[in-house]
Design a protein around this motif. Structure first.
Motif, PDB file in Angstrom:
ATOM      1  N   VAL A  19       0.015  -1.410  -0.105  1.00  0.00           N
ATOM      2  CA  VAL A  19      -0.303   0.348  -0.346  1.00  0.00           C
ATOM      3  C   VAL A  19       0.615   1.336   0.218  1.00  0.00           C
ATOM      4  O   VAL A  19       0.859   2.140  -0.396  1.00  0.00           O
ATOM      5  N   ALA A  20       1.566   1.366   1.037  1.00  0.00           N
ATOM      6  CA  ALA A  20       3.243   2.629   1.081  1.00  0.00           C
ATOM      7  C   ALA A  20       3.322   2.805  -0.862  1.00  0.00           C
ATOM      8  O   ALA A  20       3.339   3.682  -0.609  1.00  0.00           O
ATOM      9  N   ALA A  21       4.131   1.884  -0.902  1.00  0.00           N
ATOM     10  CA  ALA A  21       4.660   1.519  -2.163  1.00  0.00           C
ATOM     11  C   ALA A  21       3.848   1.874  -3.799  1.00  0.00           C
ATOM     12  O   ALA A  21       4.039   3.101  -3.847  1.00  0.00           O
ATOM     13  N   LEU A  22       2.565   1.575  -3.917  1.00  0.00           N
ATOM     14  CA  LEU A  22       1.243   2.033  -4.726  1.00  0.00           C
ATOM     15  C   LEU A  22       1.077   3.250  -4.033  1.00  0.00           C
ATOM     16  O   LEU A  22       0.788   4.360  -5.493  1.00  0.00           O
ATOM     17  N   THR A  23       0.426   3.323  -2.926  1.00  0.00           N
ATOM     18  CA  THR A  23       0.705   5.376  -2.660  1.00  0.00           C
ATOM     19  C   THR A  23       1.368   6.842  -3.268  1.00  0.00           C
ATOM     20  O   THR A  23       1.235   7.575  -3.635  1.00  0.00           O
ATOM     21  N   ALA A  24       2.619   6.059  -2.735  1.00  0.00           N
ATOM     22  CA  ALA A  24       3.588   6.889  -3.695  1.00  0.00           C
ATOM     23  C   ALA A  24       3.512   6.949  -5.310  1.00  0.00           C
ATOM     24  O   ALA A  24       3.927   7.960  -5.714  1.00  0.00           O
ATOM     25  N   MET A  25       3.338   5.422  -5.864  1.00  0.00           N
ATOM     26  CA  MET A  25       3.214   5.825  -7.673  1.00  0.00           C
ATOM     27  C   MET A  25       1.581   6.217  -7.908  1.00  0.00           C
ATOM     28  O   MET A  25       1.931   7.478  -8.571  1.00  0.00           O
ATOM     29  N   LEU A  26       0.831   6.187  -6.978  1.00  0.00           N
ATOM     30  CA  LEU A  26      -0.093   7.015  -7.980  1.00  0.00           C
ATOM     31  C   LEU A  26      -1.103   7.396  -6.335  1.00  0.00           C
ATOM     32  O   LEU A  26      -1.819   7.004  -5.989  1.00  0.00           O
ATOM     33  N   PRO A  27      -1.046   8.748  -6.621  1.00  0.00           N
ATOM     34  CA  PRO A  27      -1.029   9.428  -4.600  1.00  0.00           C
ATOM     35  C   PRO A  27      -2.596   9.596  -5.153  1.00  0.00           C
ATOM     36  O   PRO A  27      -3.449   9.621  -4.022  1.00  0.00           O
TER      37      PRO A  27
END
Length: 152
Positions: A19-27
Motif C-alpha cells: 500500500v505504501a509503494a502504491l500510494t507513492a506511485m499513484l497518489p
C-alpha cells in the motif's frame, strides 16, 4: 471504471509495504484492501477498480485476531481470477508473491510457471508478477514497471 486500486493481501506487514509503494506511485488513486478471497469478491461485487494487486496465497475468509482463520489456499488468488472471468470483468491484476514457488500438498509450482499459466488462462486480467522480498527494494521497481505499463 473508477481510479481505485484493490490490494488483496493477508499479511499485515506485506500489505502495509505494498500500500505504501502504491500510494507513492499513484497518489491520486484511492486504495482499498481485502485480506481474503471472500472479502476480495465482496469488494468486486460492489465496486469497480482500475487495478488489482493480489497475493496468490490467500485464506478463504478474513482472519480476526483471535481466530485461527479461514482455510489457507496456496492458490487462493486463482479464485479471484476465476471470479473476474465469470462476471466478465477485465480489471488488470498484478500478482505480488513472497514465494518463489507455491506449494499445495505434493504440488509445487514455480512463480514463472504460475505466471505463464495465468497469462494463458486469464489474458484479459493478468498483467505480470512481482517477487516480494522485504529485504530488497527490487520488488518496488518491478511493481512500478508493471503499474506504469498497466495504467497509462
Amino acid at each position: 471504471m473508477t481510479d481505485s486500486v484493490l490490494v488483496i493481501e493477508d499479511s499485515d506487514a506485506k500489505l502495509a509495504s505494498v500500500v505504501a509503494a502504491l500510494t507513492a506511485m499513484l497518489p491520486l488513486y484511492p486504495i482499498e484492501t481485502a485480506k481474503s478471497v471472500r472479502s476480495a469478491v465482496a469488494a468486486l461485487e460492489t465496486n469497480t477498480f482500475r487495478l488489482i494487486v493480489a497475493d496468490m496465497s490467500l485464506p478463504t475468509f478474513d482472519v480476526e485476531s483471535r481466530e485461527r482463520g479461514g482455510t489457507p489456499r496456496p492458490f487462493g488468488g486463482i479464485e479471484v481470477f476465476d471470479y473476474l472471468m465469470r462476471v466478465g470483468l477485465e480489471t488488470p491484476v498484478i500478482v505480488v508473491s513472497s514465494y518463489q514457488a507455491l506449494v499445495d500438498g505434493s504440488r509445487s509450482m514455480p512463480l514463472e510457471k504460475l505466471a505463464a499459466d495465468l497469462a494463458r488462462d486469464y489474458p484479459d486480467n493478468y498483467r505480470g508478477y512481482v517477487y516480494f522480498d522485504s529485504a530488497y527494494s527490487n520488488w518496488e521497481r518491478e511493481l512500478r514497471a508493471h503499474v506504469e505499463k498497466t495504467i497509462k
